[in-house]
Design a protein around this motif. Structure first.
Motif, PDB file in Angstrom:
ATOM      1  N   ALA A 165      -7.603   7.419 -10.776  1.00  0.00           N
ATOM      2  CA  ALA A 165      -7.424   6.582  -9.590  1.00  0.00           C
ATOM      3  C   ALA A 165      -5.982   6.086  -9.511  1.00  0.00           C
ATOM      4  O   ALA A 165      -5.300   5.923 -10.527  1.00  0.00           O
ATOM      5  N   ASP A 253      -7.933  16.058 -10.710  1.00  0.00           N
ATOM      6  CA  ASP A 253      -7.701  15.693  -9.305  1.00  0.00           C
ATOM      7  C   ASP A 253      -8.649  16.447  -8.379  1.00  0.00           C
ATOM      8  O   ASP A 253      -9.131  15.899  -7.379  1.00  0.00           O
ATOM      9  N   ASN A 256     -12.006  14.754  -8.709  1.00  0.00           N
ATOM     10  CA  ASN A 256     -12.033  13.472  -7.996  1.00  0.00           C
ATOM     11  C   ASN A 256     -12.069  13.673  -6.480  1.00  0.00           C
ATOM     12  O   ASN A 256     -12.723  12.921  -5.752  1.00  0.00           O
ATOM     13  N   LYS A 257     -11.405  14.708  -6.004  1.00  0.00           N
ATOM     14  CA  LYS A 257     -11.443  15.012  -4.570  1.00  0.00           C
ATOM     15  C   LYS A 257     -12.853  15.420  -4.145  1.00  0.00           C
ATOM     16  O   LYS A 257     -13.347  15.009  -3.082  1.00  0.00           O
ATOM     17  N   LYS A 260     -14.925  12.362  -3.868  1.00  0.00           N
ATOM     18  CA  LYS A 260     -14.581  11.613  -2.658  1.00  0.00           C
ATOM     19  C   LYS A 260     -15.172  12.274  -1.410  1.00  0.00           C
ATOM     20  O   LYS A 260     -15.668  11.592  -0.503  1.00  0.00           O
ATOM     21  N   ASP A 290      -7.854   9.856   3.101  1.00  0.00           N
ATOM     22  CA  ASP A 290      -7.325  11.082   2.517  1.00  0.00           C
ATOM     23  C   ASP A 290      -5.919  10.898   1.961  1.00  0.00           C
ATOM     24  O   ASP A 290      -5.371  11.798   1.330  1.00  0.00           O
ATOM     25  N   CYS A 292      -4.709   8.601  -0.250  1.00  0.00           N
ATOM     26  CA  CYS A 292      -4.513   8.127  -1.621  1.00  0.00           C
ATOM     27  C   CYS A 292      -5.799   8.323  -2.411  1.00  0.00           C
ATOM     28  O   CYS A 292      -6.842   8.670  -1.849  1.00  0.00           O
ATOM     29  N   ASP A 293      -5.708   8.083  -3.699  1.00  0.00           N
ATOM     30  CA  ASP A 293      -6.865   8.214  -4.584  1.00  0.00           C
ATOM     31  C   ASP A 293      -7.224   6.852  -5.157  1.00  0.00           C
ATOM     32  O   ASP A 293      -7.388   6.687  -6.361  1.00  0.00           O
ATOM     33  N   VAL A 296     -12.108   6.866  -7.027  1.00  0.00           N
ATOM     34  CA  VAL A 296     -12.443   8.215  -7.500  1.00  0.00           C
ATOM     35  C   VAL A 296     -13.953   8.389  -7.683  1.00  0.00           C
ATOM     36  O   VAL A 296     -14.407   9.394  -8.223  1.00  0.00           O
TER      37      VAL A 296
END
Length: 384
Positions: A165, A253, A256-257, A260, A290, A292-293, A296
């Protein structure tokens, strides 16, 4: 439809088995099972990913928290402020070290530690704050660091649920969760966003002296074999677990995407259901952004208003849909941590959340068919 899992580790493994198997085989062939090259390789790669000077791997996330506190030299009786609404490991290590846990309430929006409650809890005995980045979203670290600076307190980030995150300061600066305070701790438990195939953990810091102290603590207090310079523990990440983590780190990443995207689909399905409060990001974003992260989605956690949560849990189980209640009992009511200092009026949000929250399946392998079945089952139950 593929069987729904709360966390589908087998499905994830099937996609990366060649990389994982090759990495594990490398360890087996070198027979460097403890503190081998794979541990150091993973350490360096994680330092680069997080943008932090020092990563110290250890045996598990609970050890990571305990060792972080040991490294800071906290003494019995020192007060440590942390959130009431979280897993027990956070307060467990405080008690194990004979420190004094001070539990405070959380925010209703993001379930993270409440800043005003932290301020109210500070006394002359307070020595540290442990914000927990719950469910995958950072606590308000900018405010916490300001409080810590004003009162000369340490900040220990419990980053077990938010690896990867990003926290954005008001000036636009972005940093990875776990690298903001004096020290951060994380878990690599298999179900985590970055999980190994057993137990594992790590400690993060930009402080050279603290990193040196912690490296000794994790290895029986040794910097040179059989020379014990500090009181330590036996808490080392074994090489096979490091091999798994190093194979998975380049995909973090992407993982995590995927989480999301699944969360966004859940939110879209529930957006017209007034009795369901969906999770949202609080980093100045609208909905799930979309750009930022900041979240997560280690967990996808709903709040139910006027819904029989326990009946819904039973109904989902009957339909083959796993779910979780994180957490059903606040820490201040747990038998091990009862304290006459606590006043129920100070835990209004936590006491509400434990009655309302329910977490749905969340992992990298969720597909649209599964999400549609889960959401339609819930909506039908609520609408009767």
């Amino acid at each position: 439809m593929k069987k729904i899992q709360m966390v589908d580790l087998k499905g994830q493994y099937n996609d990366i088995k060649d990389e994982v198997n090759a990495s594990i085989q490398e360890v087996i062939e070198t027979t460097s099972f403890i503190n081998g090259p794979k541990v150091h390789e993973f350490q360096k790669n994680l330092e680069s990913y997080l943008g932090v000077k020092h990563v110290i791997p250890c045996a598990n996330g609970t050890d990571a928290l305990q060792i972080a506190m040991m490294g800071l030299g906290l003494k019995p009786g020192d007060e440590v402020i942390t959130a009431d609404f979280t897993f027990a490991a956070t307060v467990e290590v405080i008690a194990l070290l004979q420190l004094t846990p001070v539990l405070v309430d959380v925010n209703e929006d993001d379930s993270n530690i409440n800043i005003e409650a932290v301020k109210k809890a500070i006394t002359p005995k307070t020595k540290a704050i442990v914000p927990v980045h719950l469910f995958g979203q950072c606590a308000n670290m900018e405010a916490i660091m300001e409080i810590a600076k004003a009162h000369n307190l340490y900040v220990i980030e419990d980053n077990a649920q938010a690896i990867g995150a990003t926290y954005t300061y008001q000036n636009g600066e972005k940093v990875k969760a776990g690298t903001i305070g004096n020290v951060g701790a994380t878990s690599f438990f298999p179900s985590k966003n970055l999980g190994c195939y057993g137990d594992g953990g790590a400690i993060f810091t930009n402080d050279d002296d603290l990193a040196h102290t912690i490296r000794g603590i994790v290895n029986h207090g040794m910097y040179e074999r059989y020379h014990h310079d500090v009181v330590g523990v036996n808490s080392r990440l074994d090489s096979i677990q490091a091999a798994v983590l190093d194979a998975k780190l380049p995909l973090l990443d992407t993982y995590n995407k995927a989480r999301k995207n699944a969360a966004r689909k859940y939110n879209d399905a529930f957006k017209t259901i007034e009795s369901i409060i969906t999770p949202k990001t609080v980093n100045g974003c609208e909905g799930i952004c979309d750009t930022c992260d900041c979240h997560v989605f280690h967990q996808y956690t709903l709040k139910l208003k006027g819904v029989d949560r326990d009946a819904l849990v039973k109904h989902l189980s009957e339909k083959g849909i796993p779910c979780g209640v994180y957490y059903p009992i606040p820490l201040h009511r747990q038998k091990a941590y009862l304290d006459e200092r606590y006043n129920e009026a100070d835990f209004t949000v936590t006491n509400l959340l434990v009655k309302e929250v329910i977490s749905l399946p969340m992992h990298t392998e969720l597909n649209d068919e599964q999400i549609e079945f889960i959401t339609s089952t819930i909506i039908k139950f609520i609408n009767g």
